[in-house]
Motif scaffolding. Sequence first.
Motif, short mmCIF file in Angstrom:
data_model
loop_
_atom_site.label_atom_id
_atom_site.label_comp_id
_atom_site.label_asym_id
_atom_site.label_seq_id
_atom_site.Cartn_x
_atom_site.Cartn_y
_atom_site.Cartn_z
N ASP A 157 35.47 29.59 36.33
CA ASP A 157 35.11 28.64 35.29
C ASP A 157 34.36 27.42 35.82
O ASP A 157 33.64 26.77 35.06
CB ASP A 157 36.35 28.19 34.51
CG ASP A 157 37.55 27.89 35.40
OD1 ASP A 157 37.56 28.34 36.56
OD2 ASP A 157 38.48 27.21 34.95
N TYR A 158 34.49 27.11 37.09
CA TYR A 158 33.75 25.95 37.64
C TYR A 158 32.69 26.39 38.66
O TYR A 158 32.33 25.64 39.55
CB TYR A 158 34.74 24.97 38.29
CG TYR A 158 35.58 24.25 37.26
CD1 TYR A 158 35.08 23.14 36.58
CD2 TYR A 158 36.85 24.72 36.92
CE1 TYR A 158 35.84 22.49 35.61
CE2 TYR A 158 37.61 24.07 35.95
CZ TYR A 158 37.10 22.96 35.30
OH TYR A 158 37.85 22.32 34.34
N SER A 159 32.18 27.61 38.49
CA SER A 159 31.16 28.09 39.42
C SER A 159 29.87 28.49 38.72
O SER A 159 29.01 29.14 39.29
CB SER A 159 31.70 29.30 40.22
OG SER A 159 31.93 30.40 39.36
N TYR B 134 39.15 21.31 27.21
CA TYR B 134 38.58 22.56 27.68
C TYR B 134 39.62 23.65 27.40
O TYR B 134 40.45 23.95 28.26
CB TYR B 134 38.31 22.53 29.18
CG TYR B 134 37.34 21.47 29.65
CD1 TYR B 134 36.39 20.94 28.80
CD2 TYR B 134 37.38 21.01 30.95
CE1 TYR B 134 35.49 19.99 29.24
CE2 TYR B 134 36.49 20.06 31.42
CZ TYR B 134 35.54 19.54 30.55
OH TYR B 134 34.66 18.60 30.99
N SER C 262 39.69 26.52 30.04
CA SER C 262 39.42 26.18 31.43
C SER C 262 40.24 24.95 31.78
O SER C 262 39.76 23.83 31.72
CB SER C 262 37.92 25.90 31.63
OG SER C 262 37.66 25.58 32.97
N PRO D 295 42.37 22.32 34.03
CA PRO D 295 42.59 21.81 35.39
C PRO D 295 43.96 22.25 35.90
O PRO D 295 44.93 22.25 35.15
CB PRO D 295 42.53 20.29 35.21
CG PRO D 295 41.69 20.09 33.98
CD PRO D 295 42.04 21.24 33.08
N SER E 41 41.69 30.09 32.74
CA SER E 41 40.62 29.56 33.59
C SER E 41 39.53 30.61 33.70
O SER E 41 39.48 31.38 34.65
CB SER E 41 41.18 29.21 34.98
OG SER E 41 42.17 28.22 34.89
N ASN F 184 32.22 25.53 30.92
CA ASN F 184 32.39 24.31 30.14
C ASN F 184 31.04 23.69 29.82
O ASN F 184 30.55 22.80 30.52
CB ASN F 184 33.26 23.30 30.92
CG ASN F 184 34.63 23.87 31.18
OD1 ASN F 184 35.24 24.43 30.29
ND2 ASN F 184 35.11 23.74 32.41
N ASN G 54 29.12 18.06 31.86
CA ASN G 54 28.76 19.07 32.84
C ASN G 54 27.40 18.71 33.44
O ASN G 54 26.45 18.41 32.71
CB ASN G 54 28.70 20.45 32.17
CG ASN G 54 28.56 21.58 33.16
OD1 ASN G 54 27.65 21.59 33.99
ND2 ASN G 54 29.44 22.56 33.06
#
Length: 667
Positions: A503-505, A548, A551, A553, A564, A568, A573
């Motif tokens: 989700d953060y890539s 989110y 997704s 934290p 996750s 986002n 972002n």
Amino acid sequence: MVFLFFMVAGLWLKSAIDSGFAVPDAGPNPALSWRDINALNAIADAPLDRPPVEQGLTPSYDPIAYDPSLLLSPPRKFGPWAWWWPGGDIDLVQVEEQLDELAAMGFAGFEHEAFAVNTGWKEDPELARRVLSVGTQEYFRKLGRVLEMLEERGMQIDLGESSGWPANGPHITPERGVADLSFAEISVKGGRLIDMSLPKPKPTYADYLLLALEIFSDEDVVNFTHDGGKIVSVLAAKPIIGDRSRFFFNLDDQLHLDPESVIDITDKVDEQGKVRWQAPEGDWLIIAAYQRPSASLGSATTGAYPRGGFVLDHFDKGEVRRHLEFSFGTETGLPKDFGKAVRGIFVDSAEFAVNTHVTSDFLSEFENRRGYNLTPFLPAIAVDGRHHFAAHVLGLNAQPSYVLTAHDDNIRHDYDQTVSDLYIENYLGELTDWSNAQGMESVGEVFGLKIDTIRAMGRLDVPQTEQLYAGGTDLFLKLASAAGALYGRPIVAAETFVSVGRDYSFTPRRLKMMADKVLFNGINQIHYHGITYPWQTGTEAMGKVNWYPWSMPAGLSNMSSALSFTFNATPDNIFWKDLPPLNTYIARSHYLLRQGVPDYDLLIYYPLLGFPNKLSGNGFAEEHLYHGHLADTDPPSMQAIKVDGKNGADGEKAPDLNPDVQWLHQV
């Protein structure tokens, strides 16, 4: 001291089990207090007053004739779609600001889902009142104004058929909701009169799986009705081999029965559930099959009705009509926007917490469609978790509870085929016919259930798939485009930009490649899986946008690791500014891919019901973006996720390819 510890632990466990399986009590509900429930009930009981529509008719969408001058700047309708709401807690001024921003970025419409995932409403009664307001008069007032805003901007929306999924709502009681075919058994000695109360069903391992999740997450995700429900049949048979395990999670627990000994003793059972039967000599097993209210709720943590909602009986046309009238009927004020701002009704994936589907007329429907009476063979379809989505996702496949004949696999296939027929005809068919009669289209996802997936997608006006299920493999994505080609559906959609654990890539390059992946698989409408209403919760850990839903934290919630997987796409972002050119590229691709009709050189017969979610095996390790994997960009810590969380970086051999799709991958 040790004894005291175990006693306290045992009491706590019993209390947790009892409260976890308890069905919530009905109570005052702002989503119902203003509705005419008697009128809704009359709709369910009324005969169908319109002719059915034949499957395969092309929907009303009329594609724009190809014009090269439009390619650089296609009409808005060719842009991507997006959106989620935190239940009913929206501010109309903020909605209008967001609509202006998204319109300027090239978005064309919205897949509307209003849910309560990770909103924190449990800690704040006032927040709960605002979030859990779907279905109230105030909610529909706000939604009506939003539809006006959309029409003013030339945008459209697909309205989710309920808050959470599968289809559910506060107007559905457990008795009117989806049912579970549950089995109970007891051993008896023959040569005497058996005079006893029948045993009642017990929770399966799949039910206990959700119970563990409920205890861990503090979310109501499972219920169990212990009264048994309506008796479907009672059979007696002689056991041949096997003993029952005392461990409920033994997935290999199985009894072999003598098929020649099976006796139908249903007529020996009175209205109180007591059986009086003169049993022949020998050891006998009495097996009672019940149509039991599942009392299952909308998918875990999602529903935003004031008092929750039980899942619809998707196999009963009358109940489907009743549900559609509740969600979109005249009282809601929505019909004036049908076919304008409201393009259609959206169906999310078929994530049922039901072991074995059944409905009131199932046995007669089975005999009419398959040509034989299922009753003597009902034990053959007793498989814990067979239609349970949680078991399906986890890849837990229990052995059949009974071995009856050499043709048990055929019987189970016939059962699944009947479930498929009824789901497609009574639910998807009724949804589509009702929507079309109102000037709308049906849109949605059908995976997660053992059904004829391509036929089911083709019964919707706009078949939809996603990049999350089955790792977003090409094989799965092509089922949707195949349905579009076979059934004349000019638009095929996909929830895109979603991969477990990544989700953060998401970078612009990865987004472009993920878009290309679905486009090359015949998808011509991309839905962003990751643009939310800009909702403020006051939780600093959530960042500027503060919500989110898919997704989380790490450490913010017990469900963080399970939620996750989504991109986002929000103003905080760093890649937000890169979306307009991506959207222009997507719109141009949509414009090109909607011209003409598909022309395929190869037809592959897919005879299976459903599509597996777990596809572990070496055959998928090299597929680009399977589970979002990109060999040249993923850091070492992410390399191991390229085959269903297994293999990749450490040299461990991947398991063999799932046999259900191994042949298809080789083709």
